[in-house]
Design a protein around this motif. Structure first.
Motif, mmCIF file in Angstrom:
data_model
loop_
_atom_site.group_PDB
_atom_site.id
_atom_site.type_symbol
_atom_site.label_atom_id
_atom_site.label_comp_id
_atom_site.label_asym_id
_atom_site.label_seq_id
_atom_site.Cartn_x
_atom_site.Cartn_y
_atom_site.Cartn_z
ATOM 1 N N THR A 69 0.833 -1.199 0.000
ATOM 2 C CA THR A 69 0.000 0.000 0.000
ATOM 3 C C THR A 69 0.869 1.251 0.000
ATOM 4 O OG1 THR A 69 -0.152 -0.308 2.386
ATOM 5 C CG2 THR A 69 -2.027 -1.035 1.062
ATOM 6 N N ASP A 70 0.211 2.405 0.130
ATOM 7 C CA ASP A 70 0.938 3.670 0.064
ATOM 8 C C ASP A 70 1.980 3.774 1.177
ATOM 9 O OD1 ASP A 70 0.380 6.583 -1.319
ATOM 10 O OD2 ASP A 70 1.269 6.724 0.672
ATOM 11 N N ILE A 71 3.130 4.333 0.857
ATOM 12 C CA ILE A 71 4.259 4.344 1.778
ATOM 13 C C ILE A 71 4.262 5.548 2.724
ATOM 14 C CG2 ILE A 71 5.908 5.705 0.398
ATOM 15 C CD1 ILE A 71 7.968 3.425 1.062
ATOM 16 N N GLU A 72 3.379 6.523 2.496
ATOM 17 C CA GLU A 72 3.410 7.747 3.295
ATOM 18 C C GLU A 72 3.168 7.482 4.781
ATOM 19 O OE1 GLU A 72 4.456 10.703 2.344
ATOM 20 O OE2 GLU A 72 4.894 9.715 0.437
ATOM 21 N N ALA A 73 2.288 6.533 5.090
ATOM 22 C CA ALA A 73 2.029 6.237 6.497
ATOM 23 C C ALA A 73 3.251 5.599 7.157
ATOM 24 C CB ALA A 73 0.820 5.323 6.644
ATOM 25 N N VAL A 74 4.040 4.845 6.375
ATOM 26 C CA VAL A 74 5.270 4.270 6.911
ATOM 27 C C VAL A 74 6.247 5.391 7.245
ATOM 28 C CG1 VAL A 74 7.085 2.573 6.568
ATOM 29 C CG2 VAL A 74 4.889 2.271 5.414
ATOM 30 N N LYS A 75 6.351 6.370 6.355
ATOM 31 C CA LYS A 75 7.235 7.510 6.599
ATOM 32 C C LYS A 75 6.814 8.260 7.866
ATOM 33 C CE LYS A 75 8.536 8.373 1.759
ATOM 34 N NZ LYS A 75 8.484 9.338 0.630
ATOM 35 N N GLN A 76 5.512 8.447 8.027
ATOM 36 C CA GLN A 76 5.023 9.156 9.197
ATOM 37 C C GLN A 76 5.331 8.387 10.474
ATOM 38 O OE1 GLN A 76 3.817 12.188 9.487
ATOM 39 N NE2 GLN A 76 3.553 11.964 11.707
ATOM 40 N N THR A 77 5.158 7.079 10.428
ATOM 41 C CA THR A 77 5.446 6.252 11.603
ATOM 42 C C THR A 77 6.938 6.258 11.924
ATOM 43 O OG1 THR A 77 3.598 4.823 10.968
ATOM 44 C CG2 THR A 77 5.075 3.992 12.654
ATOM 45 N N TRP A 78 7.767 6.221 10.878
ATOM 46 C CA TRP A 78 9.211 6.316 11.089
ATOM 47 C C TRP A 78 9.561 7.637 11.770
ATOM 48 C CZ3 TRP A 78 12.262 10.200 9.017
ATOM 49 C CH2 TRP A 78 13.625 10.113 9.340
ATOM 50 N N HIS A 79 8.986 8.726 11.268
ATOM 51 C CA HIS A 79 9.305 10.033 11.845
ATOM 52 C C HIS A 79 8.858 10.116 13.301
ATOM 53 C CE1 HIS A 79 9.996 14.259 12.373
ATOM 54 N NE2 HIS A 79 8.716 14.476 12.595
ATOM 55 N N GLU A 80 7.705 9.568 13.623
ATOM 56 C CA GLU A 80 7.233 9.578 15.005
ATOM 57 C C GLU A 80 8.182 8.778 15.898
ATOM 58 O OE1 GLU A 80 3.277 8.109 14.636
ATOM 59 O OE2 GLU A 80 2.487 9.987 13.823
#
Length: 343
Positions: A69-80
């Protein structure tokens, strides 16, 4: 639609992690009557939050690789997860077991793009790496910086290559295990044997070390005037350096107050309310005016941007003066050399 599905899954996983944490009867800080209790509880909470967020990152990465699926949520979780790490980053005081994990969680400064070279070689291997493989590798591929490379670097094929995605899940699993080790190390107060004078010295050193590390994250890329080194910025690929630094300052602010049991209260008890006010105000002003949404990497590309970045550095300089100089003198504490640059 795919992003909404993944975002929903992130929310569910986070909620589940929270439920698991709250139901664990051992998940409480040690209770002592020591002067350090307030500071210890802040550290304990930060370690627990990092471990929980790392677990979510591991779950989200696994879900992403399974569903494409879209990777943006992974990026957000990484940043958090990076933000959670900022609360403990740069500390040189605390449980040895926790401090020993620092390089495994984040390799910085990366003066020669070692992360990029090691990660490029890792994803070119014939098969994906297991968590056990990652744990035996260089620290440059073990931590949060390697995940940033996978998510943001143009050399990464995370989106298109299932083998690389499998390696990414192994790295996040390794981070989860290491942060769990940090949380476990903070399950007891490491300072209970210190008398009042030794605790005050330890406490000031704790704040000073973390502050100096944060300053190093600016002074390295600022370098010499007119000759900045933007690639020395932390998290330059994701352009979140300034967000990370704001989290650093907020973490130090929490340690300063320590829920009414910290340095602020100590100074006031000793009749140093004016100094306590100046430190509290400097923390508040720094947090409120910090340009978290801007990129340090971009700021260093222009003269006005450089000057603006340097003005932020000056805010940290003032905090250092107040804590490292004025507080240390008032409490009769000697602050030693802090080796934060990884040389």
């Amino acid at each position: 639609m795919k992003y909404k599905q993944l975002a929903l899954s992130v929310a569910v996983l986070t909620a589940l992690s929270g439920c698991q944490t709250s139901s664990d009867t051992s998940d409480k800080p040690e209770k002592t009557n020591h002067l350090s209790q307030g500071v210890y509880e802040v550290e304990y909470g930060s370690a627990q939050a990092l471990a929980a967020q790392s677990k979510t990152l591991s779950q989200v990465m696994s879900f992403y690789c399974a569903s494409n699926t879209d990777i943006e949520a992974v990026k957000q979780t990484w940043h958090e997860t990076m933000v959670r790490w900022m609360a403990l980053q740069g500390q040189e005081r605390g449980p040895e077991e926790a401090l020993a994990q620092s390089w495994n969680i984040q390799f910085w400064p990366d003066k020669k793009n070692t992360t990029g070279r090691k990660m490029s070689a890792l994803i070119r291997q014939d098969q994906s790496a297991t968590q056990e493989d990652i744990a035996q590798q260089s620290v440059t591929v073990q931590g949060l910086g390697s995940i940033e490379w996978l998510l943001y670097d143009k050399g990464s094929d995370l989106i298109d290559n299932a083998q690389t995605c499998s390696t990414a899940t192994s790295i996040t699993t390794n981070i989860e295990l290491n942060t769990a080790s940090i949380a476990q190390a903070w399950s007891t107060n490491p300072w209970v044997e210190l008398d009042e004078k030794r605790w005050e010295s330890e406490y000031i050193a704790l704040l000073s070390n973390q502050l100096e590390y944060s300053m190093k994250k600016m002074s390295r890329p600022l370098a010499n005037f007119g000759k900045p080194r933007p690639y020395f910025s932390e998290s330059w690929r994701s352009e979140t350096s300034m967000q990370n630094l704001k989290a650093n300052v907020e973490a130090m602010q929490a340690l300063y107050f320590a829920n009414g049991q910290g340095l602020d209260a100590l100074l006031r008890e000793k009749g140093k309310a004016e100094l306590a006010d100046r430190i509290a105000n400097q923390f508040a002003m720094t947090v409120e005016t910090w340009p978290a949404e801007q990129s340090l990497f971009s700021m260093l590309q222009t003269k006005p941007g450089y000057q603006y970045a340097y003005s932020q550095y000056n805010k940290l300089e003032q905090l250092k003066y107040l804590i490292h100089e004025e507080v240390a003198i008032e409490l009769g504490v000697i602050i030693g050399f802090n080796a934060t640059d990884g040389d």
